[in-house]
Design a protein around this motif. Structure first.
Motif, PDB file in Angstrom:
ATOM      1  N   ASN A  45       0.834  -1.212   0.000  1.00  0.00           N
ATOM      2  CA  ASN A  45       0.000   0.000   0.000  1.00  0.00           C
ATOM      3  C   ASN A  45       0.866   1.258   0.000  1.00  0.00           C
ATOM      4  O   ASN A  45       0.593   2.215  -0.743  1.00  0.00           O
ATOM      5  CB  ASN A  45      -0.910  -0.022   1.223  1.00  0.00           C
ATOM      6  N   ASP A  46       1.941   1.269   0.813  1.00  0.00           N
ATOM      7  CA  ASP A  46       2.838   2.430   0.827  1.00  0.00           C
ATOM      8  C   ASP A  46       3.513   2.625  -0.520  1.00  0.00           C
ATOM      9  O   ASP A  46       3.671   3.760  -0.994  1.00  0.00           O
ATOM     10  CB  ASP A  46       3.890   2.260   1.924  1.00  0.00           C
ATOM     11  N   TYR A  47       3.929   1.534  -1.147  1.00  0.00           N
ATOM     12  CA  TYR A  47       4.588   1.653  -2.452  1.00  0.00           C
ATOM     13  C   TYR A  47       3.636   2.226  -3.496  1.00  0.00           C
ATOM     14  O   TYR A  47       4.013   3.121  -4.276  1.00  0.00           O
ATOM     15  CB  TYR A  47       5.095   0.275  -2.890  1.00  0.00           C
ATOM     16  N   CYS A  48       2.408   1.749  -3.525  1.00  0.00           N
ATOM     17  CA  CYS A  48       1.448   2.231  -4.528  1.00  0.00           C
ATOM     18  C   CYS A  48       1.017   3.670  -4.249  1.00  0.00           C
ATOM     19  O   CYS A  48       0.777   4.444  -5.188  1.00  0.00           O
ATOM     20  CB  CYS A  48       0.225   1.320  -4.559  1.00  0.00           C
ATOM     21  N   GLN A  49       0.920   4.053  -2.973  1.00  0.00           N
ATOM     22  CA  GLN A  49       0.519   5.418  -2.652  1.00  0.00           C
ATOM     23  C   GLN A  49       1.625   6.422  -2.951  1.00  0.00           C
ATOM     24  O   GLN A  49       1.342   7.583  -3.273  1.00  0.00           O
ATOM     25  CB  GLN A  49       0.134   5.515  -1.170  1.00  0.00           C
ATOM     26  N   MET A  80      -4.840  -0.348  -8.613  1.00  0.00           N
ATOM     27  CA  MET A  80      -4.578  -1.756  -8.346  1.00  0.00           C
ATOM     28  C   MET A  80      -4.669  -2.056  -6.846  1.00  0.00           C
ATOM     29  O   MET A  80      -5.290  -3.052  -6.432  1.00  0.00           O
ATOM     30  CB  MET A  80      -3.194  -2.131  -8.870  1.00  0.00           C
ATOM     31  N   ILE A  81      -4.098  -1.177  -6.007  1.00  0.00           N
ATOM     32  CA  ILE A  81      -4.140  -1.444  -4.574  1.00  0.00           C
ATOM     33  C   ILE A  81      -5.552  -1.244  -4.039  1.00  0.00           C
ATOM     34  O   ILE A  81      -5.972  -1.932  -3.083  1.00  0.00           O
ATOM     35  CB  ILE A  81      -3.126  -0.543  -3.829  1.00  0.00           C
ATOM     36  N   GLN A  82      -6.317  -0.350  -4.610  1.00  0.00           N
ATOM     37  CA  GLN A  82      -7.706  -0.199  -4.176  1.00  0.00           C
ATOM     38  C   GLN A  82      -8.526  -1.445  -4.487  1.00  0.00           C
ATOM     39  O   GLN A  82      -9.409  -1.822  -3.713  1.00  0.00           O
ATOM     40  CB  GLN A  82      -8.325   1.028  -4.851  1.00  0.00           C
ATOM     41  N   ASP A  83      -8.220  -2.082  -5.626  1.00  0.00           N
ATOM     42  CA  ASP A  83      -8.918  -3.323  -5.963  1.00  0.00           C
ATOM     43  C   ASP A  83      -8.516  -4.467  -5.047  1.00  0.00           C
ATOM     44  O   ASP A  83      -9.326  -5.358  -4.759  1.00  0.00           O
ATOM     45  CB  ASP A  83      -8.654  -3.691  -7.421  1.00  0.00           C
ATOM     46  N   THR A  91      -4.593   5.856   4.787  1.00  0.00           N
ATOM     47  CA  THR A  91      -4.615   6.155   3.350  1.00  0.00           C
ATOM     48  C   THR A  91      -5.923   5.743   2.677  1.00  0.00           C
ATOM     49  O   THR A  91      -6.025   5.860   1.454  1.00  0.00           O
ATOM     50  CB  THR A  91      -3.445   5.431   2.658  1.00  0.00           C
ATOM     51  N   LEU A  92      -6.893   5.263   3.433  1.00  0.00           N
ATOM     52  CA  LEU A  92      -8.145   4.813   2.829  1.00  0.00           C
ATOM     53  C   LEU A  92      -9.012   5.994   2.403  1.00  0.00           C
ATOM     54  O   LEU A  92      -8.866   7.117   2.911  1.00  0.00           O
ATOM     55  CB  LEU A  92      -8.918   3.925   3.815  1.00  0.00           C
ATOM     56  N   ASP A  93      -9.925   5.706   1.484  1.00  0.00           N
ATOM     57  CA  ASP A  93     -10.874   6.706   1.009  1.00  0.00           C
ATOM     58  C   ASP A  93     -12.164   6.590   1.825  1.00  0.00           C
ATOM     59  O   ASP A  93     -12.872   5.576   1.751  1.00  0.00           O
ATOM     60  CB  ASP A  93     -11.148   6.491  -0.483  1.00  0.00           C
ATOM     61  N   TYR A  94     -12.474   7.650   2.602  1.00  0.00           N
ATOM     62  CA  TYR A  94     -13.620   7.618   3.502  1.00  0.00           C
ATOM     63  C   TYR A  94     -14.828   8.345   2.903  1.00  0.00           C
ATOM     64  O   TYR A  94     -15.626   8.963   3.630  1.00  0.00           O
ATOM     65  CB  TYR A  94     -13.246   8.237   4.848  1.00  0.00           C
TER      66      TYR A  94
END
Length: 1099
Positions: free
Chosen positions: A435-439, A449-452, A511-514
């Motif tokens: 997750n850190d790498y993709c963000q 991709m990480i959201q999926d 880092t999530l979308d709320y």
């Protein structure tokens, strides 16, 4: 070498002839065999060696040719069928083995004086080794065909030739000529690599000879000795080891390892590293080369040594962690890439190869195994992910390189339902690292991709809730167990694992979308409940507060602070309800609240219950006290994390004000050290949000540093630096009252400045290394931010410089490293900083002289020499190295501004003023004048920029001091006296050119228009202070740019002769005045006559 063609250079021919002479300069080092008459055998062998030195393409053919000659000499020649004159000559010239060996050795000796840079020497040695290898193998085959015992060692012509060559060359290993030593060592080394068997006596000679060459002063010789001894390692017999007075005791391997650790040349260390075997007793030293000073050596460790070791799991856990951390943090980019490739190619393959379920026919050698989640988790487990996965751990860098280098693992479906239901530390870190790498990437496809891959916010909240509940259960279980319980260690390890998993999930939650309101509310409730859990670890509490602040979103900081305040009340009530007696607990809680409202120390430790239900035993009292301290500590930690996540004004929020009055202020007044430390931290953070609070408590911070223990001093120094940087007006000079007329009563500096500087200096010189390091960093921040006045900055810089050269500073490498960065950055950032360093340089030398006298009796302490000190001071005060003071001109040359030379000129004046005083001793004058010789004072004036003015009074003062120094002969030695004379000549030329430029400019202006007939003020610089600046005593104003242009033109041949004027200036001051006054009077008379004639014509 005989037989060389005429294409060789004359120099090479002369070298060859000199080497061939029996009475040459090198005859003592090389014993040249008797030449004897020239025979056909010599001609043939010389021709072969001559052809071999030209190219390596025909050497295989030449080897066969030389072998035929050897066979003709060493074996019975076949019956010749040739008739006539040629056949009779061949029968007449019959040569034996000794003659052949003699001619070959003679040719080999010709190579030993060929320099290393000449490739012909390398080609000849390579040809010699190829021939001896071919001849030896052919002799053994002939011997094997004629006998049944193949293992029997037999002496053949080739072995005798090998022995003769080696014995001849070994005698030259100790030659005084470095070229001969190099070629002799190279020959022995090459022969060792190509021969399979060597005579025992020759082996002993080689071992002793090459061992001595390990200490040769030439690097190339040591490298060749290492290559030869690497071939011998493992073959020596301990019982037959020969001990020599020049050699260290121990085996060859021990000597090579010692050389690899201690040799100053990186080439030698690399050669040893690549040529010694990978044995258990040498592996540790080979892996230590990962911290070698040479980048190429470090790269060998990661690119060649570690990949060939096999399975990385044979290494210990500490070795794995250190190797990856050293490699990924290396300064060299190639080393970092090699370490990253080792991690994501070799080490993951060791874990994944055993889990490869493909059929054997599908496995292609050299290819990687398909992605495997268990293999990745095992790899992380092998590097102790629970400890290396901390915020500063090396696992973050390792996994960042892993995801960047393994696209197949990024695209693989690793996160299924079973994965989320059975999270362990390794699996949780896989999620967080990906997750850190993709963000962090700018690629939107990676983020999609990480959201999926991640679950929805609602499902993620359920997983987080389950993990936090597990943490609380394990913590409660561990709290109920005794220290002597055999399962205590296992439960503690389980607590660490669960806490680590929870921390990774909370990091992902940041880092999530709320945007989903249902998921946001659920996450809000979970974090709110987590804060109210008294047993939640502090790391999880900190992350939960950060998540709660993000989840609050548009609600604002006021709602966030209100929620946190409610959580604090619940934590307090929950922990205090643990008492058995409800009434007692009620009284205790009331006492606790009343104490906070009265801003005193925590009452559990100091106040007594008015009407206790029953008396408590000492054990119960101690338990009660500890529990209440934990209450306070937990609440203060929540307050600290809250203040880190808000930016509003402290007075505008009632919840923050309540935290300050009921928690922070009583904590600062508490007796317990832990409570007081956290109280000071929270008070410092609150001061960042309120100017008035910071101003009112600055004296309190000074008191905490003066009276507190070491850990409280560390906290206070950090708080002071942050508060001053945030509110610089706290130490600003006082603003004068416009209604006040008496300015003398106004203090020059802020009254808080003196205690602040005192605290910083006391911290810098603290015996506690941690306090000294923090004080050093705090002072550097204030100085670099230009928040302190010049006097305070000079005092701090002076102490920094003394500490930098102090031998006791070696005990604190953190401070030494910080000063190594700060001093050049500070001095080279602005010219005024370089001038400030120049102003304190002379007192620094005087103080260092006293320090040197004090440590002379201490054998362990040793200060660096004066050349090093003066070199540092001259570099730090060099204005040319200041940013923006040099520029590249159109002619391709670097030019510096006029301002850049001021620091060195001012330093030269200070040095000479001190050196000319009667109190300056000879020991002090020596380093001062040594520093003076390192200063740069140009003989020509530098180019002035727009708005710059030159202060030639400083140059005049310097010239007077230099002249006085030359007359008094204050130089300690001839070098310093000559330097003073040279400096005087430079200044005389410099000031003479400036005066000459002024005169030329003045004449030019006087002849342009009639208006220029009146005298004008100009900043004309005089060569000596005794010369008057102008006719009427005022300075003449000349345009700076024109002055510079004229000075440059004079350098090309338009200079007016001033030698006579200069000599007259020394005798009579009025001479130049009279000359210039008379000139101007004549010009005025001319103009008056012209004006008069115009009036007459008009009339």
């Amino acid at each position: 070498m005989p037989g060389r063609t005429s294409t060789r250079s004359t120099r090479t021919t002369r070298t060859t002839r000199a080497a061939a002479g029996t009475k040459s300069a090198r005859s003592s080092a090389i014993e040249i065999p008797d030449e004897g008459p020239v025979t056909s055998l010599r001609t043939q062998i010389v021709q072969v060696f001559s052809d071999a030195q030209k190219t390596t393409a025909t050497q295989r053919k030449l080897v066969v040719t030389l072998r035929k000659i050897q066979e003709a000499c060493c074996f019975e020649p076949p019956v010749s069928s040739k008739k006539g004159k040629k056949g009779r000559e061949e029968e007449h010239e019959d040569f034996d083995e000794d003659e052949f060996n003699h001619e070959v050795v003679r040719s080999v000796l010709r190579v030993l004086n060929v320099k290393k840079s000449e490739p012909a020497g390398d080609r000849v040695i390579r040809f010699l080794c190829a021939f001896l290898k071919h001849a030896t193998e052919k002799d053994y085959r002939n011997f094997a065909a004629s006998t049944e015992n193949e293992n029997e060692q037999v002496e053949t012509p080739s072995t005798r030739l090998n022995t003769q060559i080696l014995k001849t060359v070994l005698r030259l290993l100790q030659s005084k000529d470095k070229t001969i030593r190099f070629r002799a060592t190279q020959t022995v080394t090459q022969l060792l690599n190509c021969l399979e068997q060597i005579d025992d006596d020759v082996y002993a000679l080689i071992r002793v000879g090459l061992s001595k060459r390990l200490r040769d002063k030439e690097t190339s010789v040591r490298v060749q000795a290492v290559l030869g001894l690497g071939r011998l390692t493992g073959n020596e017999d301990e019982e037959e080891e020969e001990e020599d007075s020049d050699d260290e005791a121990g085996s060859l391997l021990d000597r090579l390892v010692a050389a690899m650790v201690n040799d100053p040349d990186a080439q030698v260390r690399r050669a040893i590293l690549s040529n010694i075997p990978f044995w258990p007793n040498t592996l540790r030293f080979q892996l230590e080369r990962a911290r070698d000073l040479d980048p190429a050596t470090r790269r060998i460790v990661y690119a060649r040594i570690l990949p060939t070791l096999g399975d990385f799991r044979h290494l210990s856990l500490v070795e794995r962690e250190k190797l990856i951390r050293w490699g990924l943090k290396d300064r060299d980019d190639a080393v970092r890439k090699a370490a990253a490739r080792l991690f994501y190619e070799r080490w993951i393959e060791d874990c994944a190869s055993k889990r490869d379920t493909r059929p054997e026919e599908e496995k292609v050698p050299g290819t990687t195994a398909p992605p495997n989640r268990e293999a990745l988790c095992e790899l992380l487990e092998r590097i102790d992910i629970v400890h290396s996965g901390d915020d500063e751990g090396m696992a973050h860098d390792a996994m960042k390189e892993f995801w960047a280098g393994r696209l197949d693992y990024r695209e693989a479906d690793l996160f299924d339902n079973d994965f989320w239901l059975n999270l362990d530390p390794s699996a949780a870190f896989v999620v967080r690292s990906l997750n850190d790498y993709c963000q962090d990437t700018d690629d939107d496809r990676e983020r999609e991709m990480i959201q999926d891959k991640l679950p929805t916010v609602t499902n993620f909240a359920v997983i987080l809730q389950k993990t936090l509940n597990t943490v609380m259960q394990t913590v409660e279980k561990g709290a109920l167990m005794d220290e002597d319980d055999p399962e205590a260690d296992e439960v503690q390890e389980l607590i660490e694992d669960c806490t680590f998993v929870a921390k990774q999930l909370l990091h992902v939650a940041l880092t999530l979308d709320y945007s989903d309101e249902m998921g946001r509310r659920q996450m809000y409730n979970i974090t709110r409940e987590a804060l109210a859990q008294p047993g939640l670890p502090e790391d999880c509490t900190k992350l939960a507060i950060e998540v709660l602040r993000i989840v609050c979103g548009n609600r604002g900081e006021s709602d966030f602070c209100a929620v946190v305040m409610e959580a604090i009340q619940e934590v307090r009530d929950t922990l205090l309800d643990a008492d058995d007696n409800t009434a007692e607990v009620g009284d205790d809680v009331e006492s606790f609240h009343s104490a906070h409202s009265e801003t005193s120390s925590p009452p559990p430790a100091g106040k007594e219950v008015a009407k206790p239900a029953k008396e408590l035993s000492p054990e119960e009292e101690e338990e009660k006290r500890i529990r209440e301290i934990m209450v306070y500590s937990k609440c203060l930690h929540i307050v600290q994390c809250t203040l880190q996540n808000v930016t509003c004004d402290l007075e505008s929020d009632t919840n923050l004000t309540s935290m300050l009055n009921t928690l922070i202020i009583p904590a600062v007044q508490a007796r317990e050290a832990m409570i007081r430390e956290r109280g000071v931290i929270c008070l410092g953070m609150a001061a960042l949000l309120s100017k008035d609070l910071a101003a009112n408590n600055l004296d309190l911070f000074f008191h905490c540093f003066t009276k507190g223990h070491d850990q409280l001093k560390e906290i206070t120094l950090q708080v002071l630096a942050d508060v001053i940087i945030t509110h610089p007006h706290l130490i600003a000079p006082p603003v004068p009252d416009p209604d006040t007329t008496e300015q003398s009563e106004l203090p020059e500096h802020n009254p808080r400045l003196k205690p602040l500087v005192k605290v910083l200096l006391k911290g810098i010189h603290s015996e506690n290394t941690r306090v000294g390091h923090i004080a050093c960093e705090a002072a550097q921040k204030l100085v670099l931010h230009n928040l302190l006045p010049a006097e305070a900055t000079a005092e701090i810089v002076k102490n920094f410089t003394l500490l930098y050269f102090d031998p006791d500073g070696t005990s604190n490498p953190g401070v030494r490293q910080a000063l190594s960065y700060f001093l050049p950055v500070f001095c080279h950032s602005k010219v005024k900083n370089a001038q400030l360093m120049a102003g304190v340089a002379v007192p620094i030398i005087s103080k260092l002289l006293v320090m040197r006298d004090e440590i002379e009796d201490d054998e362990d302490a040793e200060m660096v020499g004066w050349p090093v000190i003066t070199a540092h001071l001259s570099e730090w005060t060099d204005g040319r190295k200041v940013v923006g003071q040099t520029e590249l001109g159109l002619d391709g040359k670097m030019s510096s501004s006029a301002e850049s030379e001021v620091p060195h000129i001012a330093l030269a004046v200070d040095i000479l003023e001190r050196a000319l005083t009667s109190t300056c001793s000879k020991d002090e004058r020596k380093p001062l004048l040594s520093l003076l010789t390192k200063l740069h004072i140009s003989s020509s004036a530098p180019k002035r920029k727009e708005g710059e003015t030159t202060d030639n009074e400083l140059l005049d003062t310097l010239q007077e001091l230099v002249s006085e120094a030359v007359e008094d002969k204050i130089g300690v030695d001839a070098t310093q006296r000559n330097a003073l004379v040279k400096l005087e000549t430079t200044l005389t030329k410099r000031l003479g050119d400036a005066a000459n430029a002024t005169v030329v400019q003045e004449d030019r202006e006087d002849t342009v228009t009639p208006e220029t007939a009146n005298p004008r003020e100009t900043p004309a610089e005089e060569p000596r202070s005794s010369v008057a600046p102008s006719v009427d005593g005022s300075e003449m104003d000349v345009d700076e740019d024109e002055d510079t242009m004229l000075a440059g033109m004079q350098g090309e041949g338009t200079r007016m002769p001033l030698e006579a004027d200069d000599s007259a200036e020394d005798d009579d001051e009025s001479t130049p005045r009279a000359t210039r006054e008379g000139t101007e009077k004549t010009e005025a008379d001319i103009m008056d006559e012209l004006l008069a004639s115009d009036e007459e014509m008009t009339m």
